[in-house]
Design a protein around this motif. Structure first.
Motif, PDB file in Angstrom:
ATOM      1  N   ILE A 188       0.813  11.237  -8.606  1.00  0.00           N
ATOM      2  CA  ILE A 188       0.828   9.942  -7.931  1.00  0.00           C
ATOM      3  C   ILE A 188      -0.271   9.062  -8.515  1.00  0.00           C
ATOM      4  N   ASN A 189       0.080   7.849  -8.903  1.00  0.00           N
ATOM      5  CA  ASN A 189      -0.906   6.874  -9.352  1.00  0.00           C
ATOM      6  C   ASN A 189      -1.559   6.270  -8.113  1.00  0.00           C
ATOM      7  N   TYR A 190      -2.792   6.702  -7.821  1.00  0.00           N
ATOM      8  CA  TYR A 190      -3.420   6.261  -6.575  1.00  0.00           C
ATOM      9  C   TYR A 190      -3.815   4.783  -6.612  1.00  0.00           C
ATOM     10  N   ARG A 191      -3.817   4.158  -7.799  1.00  0.00           N
ATOM     11  CA  ARG A 191      -4.153   2.736  -7.879  1.00  0.00           C
ATOM     12  C   ARG A 191      -2.984   1.843  -7.439  1.00  0.00           C
ATOM     13  N   SER A 192      -1.783   2.350  -7.543  1.00  0.00           N
ATOM     14  CA  SER A 192      -0.618   1.519  -7.205  1.00  0.00           C
ATOM     15  C   SER A 192       0.196   2.075  -6.041  1.00  0.00           C
ATOM     16  N   GLU A 193      -0.134   3.278  -5.555  1.00  0.00           N
ATOM     17  CA  GLU A 193       0.649   3.889  -4.484  1.00  0.00           C
ATOM     18  C   GLU A 193      -0.269   4.435  -3.396  1.00  0.00           C
ATOM     19  N   ASP A 194       0.228   4.477  -2.182  1.00  0.00           N
ATOM     20  CA  ASP A 194      -0.452   5.132  -1.070  1.00  0.00           C
ATOM     21  C   ASP A 194      -0.196   6.632  -1.212  1.00  0.00           C
ATOM     22  N   PHE A 195      -1.220   7.368  -1.692  1.00  0.00           N
ATOM     23  CA  PHE A 195      -0.940   8.764  -2.051  1.00  0.00           C
ATOM     24  C   PHE A 195      -0.599   9.602  -0.825  1.00  0.00           C
ATOM     25  N   ALA A 196      -1.207   9.316   0.321  1.00  0.00           N
ATOM     26  CA  ALA A 196      -0.906  10.121   1.511  1.00  0.00           C
ATOM     27  C   ALA A 196       0.552   9.946   1.937  1.00  0.00           C
ATOM     28  N   GLN A 197       1.053   8.700   1.885  1.00  0.00           N
ATOM     29  CA  GLN A 197       2.453   8.466   2.235  1.00  0.00           C
ATOM     30  C   GLN A 197       3.381   9.122   1.218  1.00  0.00           C
ATOM     31  N   ARG A 198       3.035   9.035  -0.059  1.00  0.00           N
ATOM     32  CA  ARG A 198       3.859   9.659  -1.098  1.00  0.00           C
ATOM     33  C   ARG A 198       3.897  11.175  -0.922  1.00  0.00           C
ATOM     34  N   VAL A 199       2.770  11.763  -0.546  1.00  0.00           N
ATOM     35  CA  VAL A 199       2.755  13.208  -0.301  1.00  0.00           C
ATOM     36  C   VAL A 199       3.693  13.552   0.843  1.00  0.00           C
ATOM     37  N   ARG A 200       3.658  12.771   1.906  1.00  0.00           N
ATOM     38  CA  ARG A 200       4.573  13.017   3.031  1.00  0.00           C
ATOM     39  C   ARG A 200       6.027  12.915   2.575  1.00  0.00           C
ATOM     40  N   ASP A 201       6.328  11.918   1.745  1.00  0.00           N
ATOM     41  CA  ASP A 201       7.697  11.762   1.245  1.00  0.00           C
ATOM     42  C   ASP A 201       8.114  12.968   0.408  1.00  0.00           C
TER      43      ASP A 201
END
Length: 327
Positions: free
Chosen positions: A192-205
């Motif tokens: 996950i690119n943490y500069r452009s994405e909400d990493f916690a939400q992406r992990v949940r997805d």
């Protein structure tokens, strides 16, 4: 006649401009000590923390925690090393940014012939950190899912490969598309690119809302709350670094509210304080490298007198893989 060695020293804490190169006298090793001539020295964030004063030292102090080279002399009571041996270490006290040094022998490890000095200097602190994260901190088994921050850094690329070799699903984070691609190439299941994405939400997805079993976080302040939000109930948060600054004081109720989470703040130097444990951890790491599970990537090289430049690019998070200094 005493020998001298060019050594990087700080007399006061602050920025990279505080780093000085001095000719320091080195003598013969005493009981339990060795003298080692370095062929390569490793660069790590702990060196930055010490230079800045985040981890206080008595000053003046030589810096550097990791190097590889040839044993020049062995003091009384040292049985696992002899003059002429190839060796590598991550150890206290600091002083590895040097052409040579006298130091305690207990955490200095014989280096297999199949592993080069550059690799040895680039892998000991980072590789043994990964060893304790995956094997000595919380139980992990094949099929578990881990979130690993800074997955394209020196520790991260080793962790990606280690996870792949153990059948563990590693979701990485990194600060650019190129760094994410590097982590994926080295074994991350996703990045996950943490500069452009909400990493916690992406992990949940990515985990169908469940969260991960373990978070391994060396970033600190910037990622701490998001890391907690990425865990499943009863999950383990391993905070093992402060690249973005120290984590503020924690309200323990945060752990209860997020599902009875667990948290620990380990250090490598606690794990290797026992000499036998240190040698076991090094052997485990060496085995992973020599059998091809892990390749040590060195993307930056600096001469010893360029140590200030090396610190600047590390602090700016402009590095990938490992960085070494060449005495």
């Amino acid at each position: 006649m005493p020998q001298t060695a060019r050594t990087v020293v700080i007399h006061e804490t602050g920025g990279p401009e505080r780093l000085r190169i001095e000719d320091r006298s080195i003598g013969d090793p005493g009981p339990g000590e060795i003298r080692i001539r370095h062929h390569a020295c490793g660069l790590n964030f702990i060196d930055v923390y010490q230079r800045m004063g985040l981890y206080p030292l008595d000053l003046p102090q030589a810096l550097g925690m990791e190097a590889a080279g040839i044993i020049e002399a062995v003091g009384p009571g040292v049985s696992h090393l002899k003059t002429g041996d190839r060796a590598a270490y991550a150890a206290t006290p600091p002083g590895a940014y040097a052409e040579a040094r006298v130091m305690p022998a207990a955490q200095v490890c014989p280096l297999p012939a199949a592993i080069g000095f550059d690799q040895g200097a680039a892998m000991m602190l980072k590789g043994m950190t990964v060893e304790y994260l995956f094997h000595r901190t919380t139980p992990l088994k094949r099929g578990d899912t881990v979130l690993f921050h800074a997955a394209a850094g020196g520790v991260g690329l080793i962790a990606c490969q280690w996870a792949r070799s153990e059948g563990i699903r590693l979701i990485g984070t990194a600060g650019s598309r190129e760094k994410c691609e590097l982590a994926l190439h080295h074994g991350a299941s996703a990045c996950i690119n943490y500069r452009s994405e909400d990493f916690a939400q992406r992990v949940r997805d990515m985990t169908d809302g469940a969260g991960v079993d373990v978070v391994m976080d060396s970033i600190g302040a910037d990622t701490f709350v998001g890391s907690l939000d990425s865990l499943k109930p009863l999950g383990m948060m391993i905070s093992f670094g402060n690249a973005s600054g120290p984590v503020p004081p924690v309200d323990l109720a945060m752990l209860a509210q997020r599902g009875s989470l667990k948290i620990t703040r380990p250090t490598l130097f606690t794990h290797i304080a026992n000499a036998a444990d240190c040698q076991d951890m090094a052997q485990h790491l060496f085995g992973k490298v020599t059998n091809g599970d892990i390749q040590i990537r060195i993307d930056q090289r600096f001469a010893l007198d360029q140590v200030g430049d090396a610190h600047r690019v590390l602090e700016a998070r402009q590095t990938t893989g490992s960085t070494i200094l060449e005495p």
